[in-house]
Design a protein around this motif. Structure first.
Motif, PDB file in Angstrom:
ATOM      1  N   TRP A  87       0.753  -1.124  -0.007  1.00 12.86           N
ATOM      2  CA  TRP A  87       0.144   0.025   0.172  1.00 12.86           C
ATOM      3  C   TRP A  87       0.981   1.317   0.120  1.00 12.86           C
ATOM      4  O   TRP A  87       1.606   1.533   0.984  1.00 12.86           O
ATOM      5  CB  TRP A  87      -0.751   0.069   1.213  1.00 12.86           C
ATOM      6  N   ASN A  88       1.324   1.635  -1.282  1.00 14.62           N
ATOM      7  CA  ASN A  88       2.186   2.727  -1.651  1.00 14.62           C
ATOM      8  C   ASN A  88       1.343   4.107  -1.697  1.00 14.62           C
ATOM      9  O   ASN A  88       0.346   3.975  -2.757  1.00 14.62           O
ATOM     10  CB  ASN A  88       2.983   2.504  -2.379  1.00 14.62           C
ATOM     11  N   VAL A  89       1.546   5.084  -0.997  1.00  9.30           N
ATOM     12  CA  VAL A  89       0.808   6.302  -1.027  1.00  9.30           C
ATOM     13  C   VAL A  89       1.798   7.626  -1.107  1.00  9.30           C
ATOM     14  O   VAL A  89       2.636   7.690  -0.123  1.00  9.30           O
ATOM     15  CB  VAL A  89      -0.239   6.701   0.092  1.00  9.30           C
ATOM     16  N   ALA A  90       1.628   8.444  -2.044  1.00 10.21           N
ATOM     17  CA  ALA A  90       2.579   9.521  -2.279  1.00 10.21           C
ATOM     18  C   ALA A  90       2.127  10.486  -1.011  1.00 10.21           C
ATOM     19  O   ALA A  90       1.039  10.415  -0.526  1.00 10.21           O
ATOM     20  CB  ALA A  90       2.330  10.208  -3.654  1.00 10.21           C
ATOM     21  N   PRO A  96       2.674  13.373   5.272  1.00 11.77           N
ATOM     22  CA  PRO A  96       3.498  14.352   4.617  1.00 11.77           C
ATOM     23  C   PRO A  96       4.554  13.340   4.086  1.00 11.77           C
ATOM     24  O   PRO A  96       5.159  13.685   3.119  1.00 11.77           O
ATOM     25  CB  PRO A  96       4.021  15.188   5.856  1.00 11.77           C
ATOM     26  N   GLY A  97       5.076  12.205   4.839  1.00  8.92           N
ATOM     27  CA  GLY A  97       6.117  11.437   4.197  1.00  8.92           C
ATOM     28  C   GLY A  97       5.552  10.450   3.140  1.00  8.92           C
ATOM     29  O   GLY A  97       6.342   9.504   2.725  1.00  8.92           O
ATOM     30  N   GLY A  98       4.265  10.256   3.001  1.00  8.83           N
ATOM     31  CA  GLY A  98       3.606   9.390   2.156  1.00  8.83           C
ATOM     32  C   GLY A  98       3.782   8.046   3.088  1.00  8.83           C
ATOM     33  O   GLY A  98       4.007   7.854   4.308  1.00  8.83           O
ATOM     34  N   GLU A  99       3.345   6.998   2.518  1.00 11.80           N
ATOM     35  CA  GLU A  99       3.365   5.623   3.069  1.00 11.80           C
ATOM     36  C   GLU A  99       3.529   4.361   2.118  1.00 11.80           C
ATOM     37  O   GLU A  99       3.461   4.521   1.051  1.00 11.80           O
ATOM     38  CB  GLU A  99       1.916   5.300   3.726  1.00 11.80           C
ATOM     39  N   ARG A 100       4.310   3.488   2.867  1.00 11.11           N
ATOM     40  CA  ARG A 100       5.112   2.351   2.009  1.00 11.11           C
ATOM     41  C   ARG A 100       4.749   1.232   3.093  1.00 11.11           C
ATOM     42  O   ARG A 100       5.712   0.627   3.661  1.00 11.11           O
ATOM     43  CB  ARG A 100       6.410   2.485   1.919  1.00 11.11           C
ATOM     44  N   ALA A 101       3.214   0.771   3.170  1.00 10.17           N
ATOM     45  CA  ALA A 101       2.965  -0.287   4.079  1.00 10.17           C
ATOM     46  C   ALA A 101       2.775  -1.646   3.366  1.00 10.17           C
ATOM     47  O   ALA A 101       2.455  -1.663   2.037  1.00 10.17           O
ATOM     48  CB  ALA A 101       1.561   0.156   4.974  1.00 10.17           C
ATOM     49  N   THR A 102       2.334  -2.449   4.379  1.00  8.84           N
ATOM     50  CA  THR A 102       1.609  -3.752   3.608  1.00  8.84           C
ATOM     51  C   THR A 102       0.328  -4.152   4.339  1.00  8.84           C
ATOM     52  O   THR A 102       0.464  -3.927   5.630  1.00  8.84           O
ATOM     53  CB  THR A 102       2.808  -4.990   3.968  1.00  8.84           C
ATOM     54  N   PHE A 103      -0.736  -4.640   3.474  1.00 13.47           N
ATOM     55  CA  PHE A 103      -2.007  -4.841   3.949  1.00 13.47           C
ATOM     56  C   PHE A 103      -2.170  -6.529   3.566  1.00 13.47           C
ATOM     57  O   PHE A 103      -1.873  -6.853   2.586  1.00 13.47           O
ATOM     58  CB  PHE A 103      -3.088  -4.187   3.316  1.00 13.47           C
ATOM     59  N   ARG A 104      -2.688  -6.979   4.695  1.00 14.79           N
ATOM     60  CA  ARG A 104      -2.980  -8.470   4.497  1.00 14.79           C
ATOM     61  C   ARG A 104      -4.105  -8.820   4.997  1.00 14.79           C
ATOM     62  O   ARG A 104      -4.790  -8.224   6.350  1.00 14.79           O
ATOM     63  CB  ARG A 104      -1.761  -9.334   5.321  1.00 14.79           C
ATOM     64  N   TYR A 105      -4.954  -9.639   4.507  1.00 14.62           N
ATOM     65  CA  TYR A 105      -6.217 -10.183   4.697  1.00 14.62           C
ATOM     66  C   TYR A 105      -6.161 -11.614   4.690  1.00 14.62           C
ATOM     67  O   TYR A 105      -6.025 -12.170   3.793  1.00 14.62           O
ATOM     68  CB  TYR A 105      -7.460  -9.843   3.657  1.00 14.62           C
ATOM     69  N   GLU A 106      -6.365 -12.344   6.155  1.00 14.34           N
ATOM     70  CA  GLU A 106      -6.523 -13.759   6.231  1.00 14.34           C
ATOM     71  C   GLU A 106      -8.070 -14.206   6.339  1.00 14.34           C
ATOM     72  O   GLU A 106      -8.517 -13.622   7.401  1.00 14.34           O
ATOM     73  CB  GLU A 106      -5.595 -14.142   7.108  1.00 14.34           C
ATOM     74  N   VAL A 107      -8.404 -14.977   5.414  1.00  7.38           N
ATOM     75  CA  VAL A 107      -9.834 -15.494   5.477  1.00  7.38           C
ATOM     76  C   VAL A 107      -9.812 -16.926   5.967  1.00  7.38           C
ATOM     77  O   VAL A 107      -9.240 -17.858   5.224  1.00  7.38           O
ATOM     78  CB  VAL A 107     -10.464 -15.334   3.962  1.00  7.38           C
ATOM     79  N   THR A 108     -10.686 -17.369   7.091  1.00  3.30           N
ATOM     80  CA  THR A 108     -10.459 -18.687   7.522  1.00  3.30           C
ATOM     81  C   THR A 108     -11.878 -19.238   7.723  1.00  3.30           C
ATOM     82  O   THR A 108     -12.746 -18.740   8.641  1.00  3.30           O
ATOM     83  CB  THR A 108      -9.720 -18.966   8.788  1.00  3.30           C
ATOM     84  N   PRO A 109     -12.433 -20.023   7.027  1.00  2.00           N
ATOM     85  CA  PRO A 109     -13.870 -20.889   7.094  1.00  2.00           C
ATOM     86  C   PRO A 109     -14.139 -21.276   8.511  1.00  2.00           C
ATOM     87  O   PRO A 109     -12.919 -21.844   9.016  1.00  2.00           O
ATOM     88  CB  PRO A 109     -14.048 -21.680   5.859  1.00  2.00           C
ATOM     89  N   THR A 119      -4.267  -7.437   8.849  1.00  2.00           N
ATOM     90  CA  THR A 119      -3.004  -6.668   9.613  1.00  2.00           C
ATOM     91  C   THR A 119      -2.515  -5.866   8.521  1.00  2.00           C
ATOM     92  O   THR A 119      -2.165  -6.094   7.395  1.00  2.00           O
ATOM     93  CB  THR A 119      -1.975  -7.875   9.762  1.00  2.00           C
ATOM     94  N   TYR A 120      -2.066  -4.648   8.977  1.00  2.00           N
ATOM     95  CA  TYR A 120      -1.594  -3.601   8.256  1.00  2.00           C
ATOM     96  C   TYR A 120      -0.144  -3.344   9.005  1.00  2.00           C
ATOM     97  O   TYR A 120      -0.023  -2.868  10.178  1.00  2.00           O
ATOM     98  CB  TYR A 120      -2.526  -2.109   8.299  1.00  2.00           C
ATOM     99  N   ARG A 121       0.763  -3.564   8.241  1.00  2.00           N
ATOM    100  CA  ARG A 121       2.342  -3.400   8.603  1.00  2.00           C
ATOM    101  C   ARG A 121       2.935  -2.355   8.185  1.00  2.00           C
ATOM    102  O   ARG A 121       2.681  -1.914   6.915  1.00  2.00           O
ATOM    103  CB  ARG A 121       3.216  -4.765   8.104  1.00  2.00           C
ATOM    104  N   ARG A 122       4.061  -1.772   9.021  1.00  2.00           N
ATOM    105  CA  ARG A 122       4.834  -0.580   8.609  1.00  2.00           C
ATOM    106  C   ARG A 122       4.094   0.695   8.234  1.00  2.00           C
ATOM    107  O   ARG A 122       4.520   1.468   7.237  1.00  2.00           O
ATOM    108  CB  ARG A 122       5.752  -1.105   7.054  1.00  2.00           C
ATOM    109  N   ILE A 123       3.133   0.923   8.893  1.00  2.00           N
ATOM    110  CA  ILE A 123       2.407   2.178   8.814  1.00  2.00           C
ATOM    111  C   ILE A 123       3.141   3.138   9.835  1.00  2.00           C
ATOM    112  O   ILE A 123       3.430   2.771  10.970  1.00  2.00           O
ATOM    113  CB  ILE A 123       1.042   2.150   9.223  1.00  2.00           C
TER     114      ILE A 123
END
Length: 177
Positions: A87-90, A96-109, A119-123
């Motif tokens: 998830w990269n945002v200018a 002000p520094g933008g973002e270079r994060a990682t978004f993760r979605y785990e689906v378990t029946p 889980t959102y990491r490196r925000i």
């Protein structure tokens, strides 16, 4: 009763956000809502969504009330179980520094229900404080979408849940800390 509130974990200059939700819907329905342009349009308020569904594929979104433009590579793609992407945002005024994060979605029946671990990491810590109540509000909208109920107004829901997040209150009261 399930814990709906998200958790912020401090990772130095960054933070990790974690939300656990249970939806009374099949995993395929949850997957379609989180991993397809059609599914993202409503609950995530996407005005643009392009997903190249494969590891290494591109994901481009314009989402949320401010219309953040994000892009990145898909890091994990295992329908209907796992989606992880950059998830990269200018830079914008609130990031002000933008973002270079990682978004993760785990689906378990789980029987007639599905567990969703988000889980959102490196925000950056500054962004993470606002993302706690914001993501909470979005996941409430996802639940309404899956239930075929009217989606709650995001700004109103944000205002209602932000009191549950002292991290946001501290950030809003003392910007720049």
């Amino acid at each position: 009763m399930q814990r709906r509130k998200g958790v912020l974990s401090d990772d130095g200059e960054y933070a990790t956000l974690t939300f656990r939700r249970v939806y009374r819907h099949a995993a395929r329905h949850v997957w379609d809502a989180i991993a397809t342009p059609e599914g993202l349009r409503q609950w995530l308020m996407c005005t643009h969504a392009a997903i190249e569904g494969r590891v290494g594929g591109q994901i481009d979104l314009v989402s949320g009330p401010p219309g953040y433009r994000s892009s990145g590579k898909i890091l994990a793609w295992e329908p209907p179980r796992l989606l992880e992407y950059e998830w990269n945002v200018a830079p914008v005024p609130e990031m002000p520094g933008g973002e270079r994060a990682t978004f993760r979605y785990e689906v378990t029946p789980d029987g007639d229900s599905t567990h969703l671990l988000v889980t959102y990491r490196r925000i950056t810590k500054q962004t993470a404080a606002g993302f706690l109540p914001g993501l909470h509000a979005f996941l409430d909208r996802l639940e309404a979408q899956l239930d075929a109920r009217p989606l709650p107004d995001w700004l109103q829901r944000f205002a209602e849940v932000k009191v549950e997040y002292p991290e946001w209150t501290r950030h809003a009261s003392h910007p720049g800390e």
